[in-house]
Design a protein around this motif. Structure first.
Motif, short mmCIF file in Angstrom:
data_model
loop_
_atom_site.label_atom_id
_atom_site.label_comp_id
_atom_site.label_asym_id
_atom_site.label_seq_id
_atom_site.Cartn_x
_atom_site.Cartn_y
_atom_site.Cartn_z
N ASP A 196 -40.39 -20.24 -27.64
CA ASP A 196 -39.02 -20.56 -27.25
C ASP A 196 -38.96 -21.28 -25.90
O ASP A 196 -37.88 -21.53 -25.38
CB ASP A 196 -38.15 -19.30 -27.22
CG ASP A 196 -38.64 -18.25 -26.22
OD1 ASP A 196 -39.63 -18.53 -25.50
OD2 ASP A 196 -38.05 -17.16 -26.16
N SER B 187 -39.63 -20.23 -23.04
CA SER B 187 -39.16 -19.41 -21.93
C SER B 187 -40.27 -19.03 -20.97
O SER B 187 -40.00 -18.54 -19.87
CB SER B 187 -38.51 -18.12 -22.47
OG SER B 187 -39.48 -17.31 -23.13
N TYR C 204 -35.75 -13.09 -27.77
CA TYR C 204 -35.68 -14.54 -27.84
C TYR C 204 -34.79 -15.06 -26.71
O TYR C 204 -33.70 -14.51 -26.46
CB TYR C 204 -35.13 -14.98 -29.19
CG TYR C 204 -34.86 -16.45 -29.30
CD1 TYR C 204 -35.90 -17.36 -29.48
CD2 TYR C 204 -33.56 -16.95 -29.19
CE1 TYR C 204 -35.65 -18.72 -29.57
CE2 TYR C 204 -33.31 -18.30 -29.28
CZ TYR C 204 -34.36 -19.18 -29.47
OH TYR C 204 -34.11 -20.53 -29.54
N PRO D 299 -32.72 -18.33 -25.45
CA PRO D 299 -32.24 -19.67 -25.82
C PRO D 299 -32.65 -20.70 -24.78
O PRO D 299 -32.75 -20.40 -23.58
CB PRO D 299 -30.71 -19.51 -25.87
CG PRO D 299 -30.49 -18.03 -26.04
CD PRO D 299 -31.61 -17.36 -25.32
#
Length: 288
Positions: free
Chosen positions: A105, A107, A165, A167
């Motif tokens: 993701d 991140s 998760y 975004p």
């Protein structure tokens, strides 16, 4: 949002990561997969980390992370075109091999320089959460046909269990990097796919003054890796001037050549060095 990565047979990794071949990280004793023929690469002539092989070089995992932690052992070999481990590479930014770790993701990103022990590259990596990760090994073969264009090989690994998760952040013109603020001088403007351009970042201190004491990092005043949010394809932004050809920019501005290969949302991870410490800023860029 929380998702759970179950303890499933790792042959099911294809459900998480499309179009890549997965190597079981928990079976350190198995033989390496068959090597591709020299010159073969699954993604054409571009080494972008989406394949474990390129131009006859193969990334062969020895031990991939299997749990969370701040210093999880990782080891791999680079198998050369002759079938033996390759250990001698030309320096890329003063280092023979660069290692990147990315969560799917976007991140989490980590940039390391592994240690060579015999024919095996080793490092201790941070794994902050569960999920699907990918490691990238970047090097320039000595005397290879690719000249000074780095080879980038990649392979995924999975950390099982609950994971949150994150975004992808929206494009921003200014982000924090520790005690510094980094601004993208083009603001949140979209970039154009396939067209050469430049991108500029300015580093300011806590008082808002430009940082004039940027130090060389890997032969330049900043290093930038760019990842496609859909495929995790790796590309680099190239500084316009090496650190050994001029003094640190007096206005704290770092300028890069850009040429994004495809449209989509991208994450730019910018690293710079001040007072002996490396700092990191991340920007989302839309490429059209």
């Amino acid at each position: 949002m929380t998702r759970r990565i179950p303890w499933v047979p790792l042959v099911m990794v294809g459900l998480f990561v499309a179009a890549v071949a997965y190597v079981n990280p928990f079976d350190a004793g198995r033989d390496a997969p068959p090597r591709p023929a020299a010159g073969h690469a699954a993604h054409g002539d571009v080494a972008d980390g989406l394949s474990d092989n390129h131009d006859g070089y193969l990334l062969s995992p020895v031990a991939l992370p299997d749990r969370r932690g701040d210093a999880i052992p990782l080891a791999f070999r680079i198998i050369g075109p002759g079938g033996a481990p390759a250990t001698a590479f030309d320096a890329v930014g003063s280092e023979p091999l660069h290692l990147y770790v990315l969560r799917d993701d976007l991140s989490f990103y980590q940039h390391l320089h592994p240690t060579l022990a015999g024919d095996t590259w080793t490092a201790a990596v941070k794994v902050p959460d569960g999920g699907v990760y990918r490691l990238y090994a970047e090097f320039v073969p000595k005397g290879g046909a690719g000249g000074q264009h780095p080879t980038v090989l990649g392979t995924p690994f999975v950390i099982a269990g609950d994971t949150r998760y994150v975004p992808l952040p929206a494009p921003a013109s200014r982000v924090r990097a520790g005690r510094f603020t980094v601004s993208r001088l083009e603001g949140t403007a979209d970039a154009a796919a396939g067209r050469p351009d430049i991108m500029r970042f300015q580093v300011r201190d806590a008082r808002g003054a430009p940082v004039t004491a940027l130090e060389p990092y890997l032969g330049v005043y900043a290093h930038a890796s760019v990842f496609d949010s859909t495929t995790q394809r790796l590309t680099h932004l190239h500084p316009t001037t090496p650190a050994n050809t001029r003094a640190a920019p007096a206005d704290g501005v770092l300028t890069f050549h850009t040429q994004f290969p495809q449209r989509g949302r991208h994450r730019v991870f910018l690293q710079f060095k001040v007072a002996g410490a490396v700092h990191q800023a991340a920007f989302t860029v839309i490429v059209r």
